[in-house]
Design a protein around this motif. Structure first.
Motif, PDB file in Angstrom:
ATOM      1  N   PHE A 168      -2.145   0.418 -12.878  1.00  0.00           N
ATOM      2  CA  PHE A 168      -1.592  -0.781 -12.267  1.00  0.00           C
ATOM      3  C   PHE A 168      -1.778  -1.977 -13.193  1.00  0.00           C
ATOM      4  O   PHE A 168      -2.863  -2.187 -13.739  1.00  0.00           O
ATOM      5  CB  PHE A 168      -2.275  -1.061 -10.921  1.00  0.00           C
TER       6      PHE A 168
ATOM      7  N   THR B 239       1.315   1.687  -3.784  1.00  0.00           N
ATOM      8  CA  THR B 239       0.067   1.968  -4.499  1.00  0.00           C
ATOM      9  C   THR B 239      -0.483   3.353  -4.131  1.00  0.00           C
ATOM     10  O   THR B 239      -0.986   4.070  -4.990  1.00  0.00           O
ATOM     11  CB  THR B 239      -0.993   0.880  -4.255  1.00  0.00           C
TER      12      THR B 239
ATOM     13  N   TYR C 182       3.478  -0.911 -13.429  1.00  0.00           N
ATOM     14  CA  TYR C 182       2.507   0.089 -13.858  1.00  0.00           C
ATOM     15  C   TYR C 182       2.781   0.424 -15.318  1.00  0.00           C
ATOM     16  O   TYR C 182       3.897   0.275 -15.798  1.00  0.00           O
ATOM     17  CB  TYR C 182       2.629   1.372 -13.021  1.00  0.00           C
TER      18      TYR C 182
ATOM     19  N   ASP D 187       0.815  -1.215   0.000  1.00  0.00           N
ATOM     20  CA  ASP D 187       0.000   0.000   0.000  1.00  0.00           C
ATOM     21  C   ASP D 187       0.848   1.264   0.000  1.00  0.00           C
ATOM     22  O   ASP D 187       0.409   2.303  -0.487  1.00  0.00           O
ATOM     23  CB  ASP D 187      -0.997   0.000   1.154  1.00  0.00           C
TER      24      ASP D 187
END
Length: 128
Positions: free
Chosen positions: A90, A78, A115, A75
């Motif tokens: 992503f 992200t 990505y 996380d």
């Protein structure tokens, strides 16, 4: 891309103009140290790298974001991409490589996220 791979051992924060001038790139691998005193601290500096990725990638180009910091989960990356480079899409988290598959908690293992810069996406040119 033209199929040519080059390793650019540059301090991205000091030679940004040169790195950008050599692009755009079909693939960029971002694999900084998670903590290197006086140089790079992931919690402080990774966002600066992520912010610059769209201006380096050709349409359809990909970036591999690597993080080998057990204390930071997926996380962390992200959230950074969502905040700093929302135009990147992503694709996947790559499988754990040999030597890391034994780590029971995947969030403590090496994280490699892929990505993509969508074809037709307009990159915002990042400066210093």
């Amino acid at each position: 891309g033209g199929g040519t791979a080059r390793f650019l051992p540059h301090d991205v924060f000091k030679t940004w103009g040169k790195i950008r001038k050599l692009g755009p790139y079909g693939l960029v691998v971002v694999d900084p140290p998670s903590y290197q005193k006086g140089s790079f601290i992931a919690s402080r500096d990774y966002g600066k790298l992520v912010r610059r990725m769209p201006s380096l990638l050709e349409p359809g180009g990909r970036v591999l974001l690597c993080l080998n910091a057990p204390e930071m989960g997926t996380d962390f990356l992200t959230d950074l991409v969502e905040r700093e480079a929302p135009e990147l899409v992503f694709v996947e988290r790559m499988r754990d490589s040999r030597g890391f598959e034994a780590v029971k908690d995947r969030e403590r293992a090496l994280k490699v996220l892929v990505y993509e810069m969508p074809p037709g996406a307009a990159a915002v040119v990042a400066s210093a």
